[in-house]
Scaffold this motif. Structure first.
Motif, PDB file in Angstrom:
ATOM      1  N   GLU A   1      -6.760   1.322   2.715  1.00  0.00           N
ATOM      2  CA  GLU A   1      -7.402   2.581   3.059  1.00  0.00           C
ATOM      3  C   GLU A   1      -6.387   3.720   3.061  1.00  0.00           C
ATOM      4  N   TRP A   2      -6.794   4.860   2.510  1.00  0.00           N
ATOM      5  CA  TRP A   2      -5.943   6.049   2.458  1.00  0.00           C
ATOM      6  C   TRP A   2      -6.691   7.244   3.029  1.00  0.00           C
ATOM      7  N   ASP A   3      -5.962   8.132   3.728  1.00  0.00           N
ATOM      8  CA  ASP A   3      -6.491   9.401   4.208  1.00  0.00           C
ATOM      9  C   ASP A   3      -5.721  10.512   3.490  1.00  0.00           C
ATOM     10  N   ILE A   4      -6.444  11.373   2.804  1.00  0.00           N
ATOM     11  CA  ILE A   4      -5.810  12.384   1.956  1.00  0.00           C
ATOM     12  C   ILE A   4      -6.354  13.768   2.297  1.00  0.00           C
ATOM     13  N   ALA A   5      -5.457  14.745   2.341  1.00  0.00           N
ATOM     14  CA  ALA A   5      -5.846  16.138   2.552  1.00  0.00           C
ATOM     15  C   ALA A   5      -5.646  16.911   1.249  1.00  0.00           C
TER      16      ALA A   5
ATOM     17  N   LEU B   1     -10.382   7.016   1.367  1.00  0.00           N
ATOM     18  CA  LEU B   1     -10.546   6.002   0.328  1.00  0.00           C
ATOM     19  C   LEU B   1     -10.503   4.612   0.937  1.00  0.00           C
ATOM     20  N   SER B   2     -11.283   3.707   0.372  1.00  0.00           N
ATOM     21  CA  SER B   2     -11.243   2.296   0.753  1.00  0.00           C
ATOM     22  C   SER B   2     -11.330   1.482  -0.521  1.00  0.00           C
ATOM     23  N   ALA B   3     -10.361   0.586  -0.748  1.00  0.00           N
ATOM     24  CA  ALA B   3     -10.298  -0.182  -1.989  1.00  0.00           C
ATOM     25  C   ALA B   3     -10.242  -1.670  -1.702  1.00  0.00           C
TER      26      ALA B   3
ATOM     27  N   ILE C   1       0.809  -1.210   0.000  1.00  0.00           N
ATOM     28  CA  ILE C   1       0.000   0.000   0.000  1.00  0.00           C
ATOM     29  C   ILE C   1       0.848   1.269   0.000  1.00  0.00           C
ATOM     30  N   GLU C   2       1.967   1.248   0.719  1.00  0.00           N
ATOM     31  CA  GLU C   2       2.789   2.454   0.807  1.00  0.00           C
ATOM     32  C   GLU C   2       3.530   2.764  -0.489  1.00  0.00           C
ATOM     33  N   ARG C   3       3.528   1.820  -1.428  1.00  0.00           N
ATOM     34  CA  ARG C   3       4.242   2.036  -2.687  1.00  0.00           C
ATOM     35  C   ARG C   3       3.314   2.263  -3.873  1.00  0.00           C
ATOM     36  N   LEU C   4       2.027   2.179  -3.658  1.00  0.00           N
ATOM     37  CA  LEU C   4       1.089   2.328  -4.767  1.00  0.00           C
ATOM     38  C   LEU C   4       0.959   3.776  -5.212  1.00  0.00           C
ATOM     39  N   ASN C   5       0.934   3.976  -6.500  1.00  0.00           N
ATOM     40  CA  ASN C   5       0.634   5.282  -7.088  1.00  0.00           C
ATOM     41  C   ASN C   5      -0.875   5.333  -7.307  1.00  0.00           C
TER      42      ASN C   5
ATOM     43  N   LEU D   1      -0.874  12.813   1.314  1.00  0.00           N
ATOM     44  CA  LEU D   1      -1.211  11.555   1.975  1.00  0.00           C
ATOM     45  C   LEU D   1      -0.828  11.654   3.445  1.00  0.00           C
ATOM     46  N   VAL D   2      -1.806  11.581   4.321  1.00  0.00           N
ATOM     47  CA  VAL D   2      -1.535  11.738   5.751  1.00  0.00           C
ATOM     48  C   VAL D   2      -1.836  10.481   6.558  1.00  0.00           C
ATOM     49  N   GLY D   3      -2.295   9.431   5.903  1.00  0.00           N
ATOM     50  CA  GLY D   3      -2.552   8.188   6.617  1.00  0.00           C
ATOM     51  C   GLY D   3      -2.896   7.070   5.654  1.00  0.00           C
ATOM     52  N   LEU D   4      -2.555   5.860   6.017  1.00  0.00           N
ATOM     53  CA  LEU D   4      -2.923   4.688   5.221  1.00  0.00           C
ATOM     54  C   LEU D   4      -2.996   3.479   6.134  1.00  0.00           C
ATOM     55  N   GLY D   5      -3.712   2.452   5.684  1.00  0.00           N
ATOM     56  CA  GLY D   5      -3.860   1.270   6.511  1.00  0.00           C
ATOM     57  C   GLY D   5      -4.471   0.121   5.739  1.00  0.00           C
TER      58      GLY D   5
END
Length: 272
Positions: free
Chosen positions: A205-209, A234-236, A170-174, A190-194
């Motif tokens: 899941e990504w949190d974006i500002a 986002l949730s994928a 997840i941390e490497r996905l564009n 990008l301020v959060g992911l999980g």
């Protein structure tokens, strides 16, 4: 540092060295480790991302300032006027959700809180409080509290992978290349992911500002750059040969007043 102090003793004058203490600023205690860790991680990720710019150019103070503002905004460190502090400071504790927006204590609260399921295409769905009203175009509003979410939207695209983890770490996905989402999300901070597991399906899941392109001078981080004012969650997941992405978008006021409910909405996303 030592200064001389003059002491008069009768006719004699005695000079005595007097040490002066140097006061040092103490670090602000971190009472909420999760928040401080998130801010540090976001700043580190932002700095690393900026440093990997075109041609390997050194990251600019301008880029670092933007990432720093996003991290500070998310961590509840921004000025009060921005009205987008973390829910732990500005939102009263809601017993329906934990800090990650997961519903808790439903058995005790089932008579007080009811939820309705919103069906989307391809067997996808999510839940909102039954009192919320459809405000059209994916927006939701509370009869008393007013608008709660700017937009809830589902994106889908065919995929050959059987699980979202097969897309990569997840941390490497564009985001722009890997997900069927608007390009503006890839340019946000990008301020959060999980990663989460629901009903045997893995979710990224990504949190974006997001920052507006223009804003009044008092809301500018530096000249020409605005503080973030929009949160996108986002949730994928992959199901039935499709890559599904749920986008939950809210403005600064909605996030401040109802971030836990907004997180819970994302957590309720499933695909049958």
């Amino acid at each position: 540092i030592v200064m001389a102090a003059t002491v008069h003793t009768g006719m004699a004058v005695v000079v005595r060295p007097t040490p002066i203490r140097i006061l040092q600023a103490k670090p602000v205690p971190c009472h909420r480790r999760r928040r401080c860790h998130a801010a540090r991680s976001a700043l580190a990720a932002g700095a690393a991302g900026a440093a990997r710019g075109e041609g390997g150019a050194e990251c600019s103070r301008r880029a670092l300032a933007v990432h720093g503002a996003a991290a500070a905004l998310w961590a509840g460190l921004q000025p009060v006027s921005l009205a987008m502090a973390d829910e732990e400071d500005d939102e009263e504790d809601d017993p329906r959700y934990d800090s990650q927006g997961v519903l808790v204590g439903i058995d005790k609260l089932k008579n007080e809180v009811e939820f309705k399921t919103i069906q989307l295409e391809g067997g996808a769905s999510y839940k909102v409080p039954s009192l919320w009203k459809d405000a059209q175009n994916g927006a939701w509003a509370d009869p008393v509290g007013g608008p709660q979410v700017q937009q809830v939207k589902l994106y889908a695209a065919p995929t050959a992978v059987g699980d979202v983890t097969k897309l990569g770490k997840i941390e490497r996905l564009n985001l722009a290349k890997s997900l069927p989402v608007p390009k503006e999300l890839a340019t946000g901070d990008l301020v959060g992911l999980g990663k989460d597991q629901r009903d045997g399906v893995t979710f990224y899941e990504w949190d974006i500002a997001l920052s507006p392109k223009t804003c009044p001078q008092e809301k500018q981080l530096i000249q020409g750059l605005c503080f973030p004012d929009t949160v996108v969650l986002l949730s994928a997941c992959v199901a039935n040969g499709q890559l599904y992405v749920l986008e939950v978008r809210s403005d600064e006021t909605q996030w401040k007043l109802g971030s836990k409910a907004i997180k819970a909405l994302r957590k309720s996303f499933v695909v049958a």
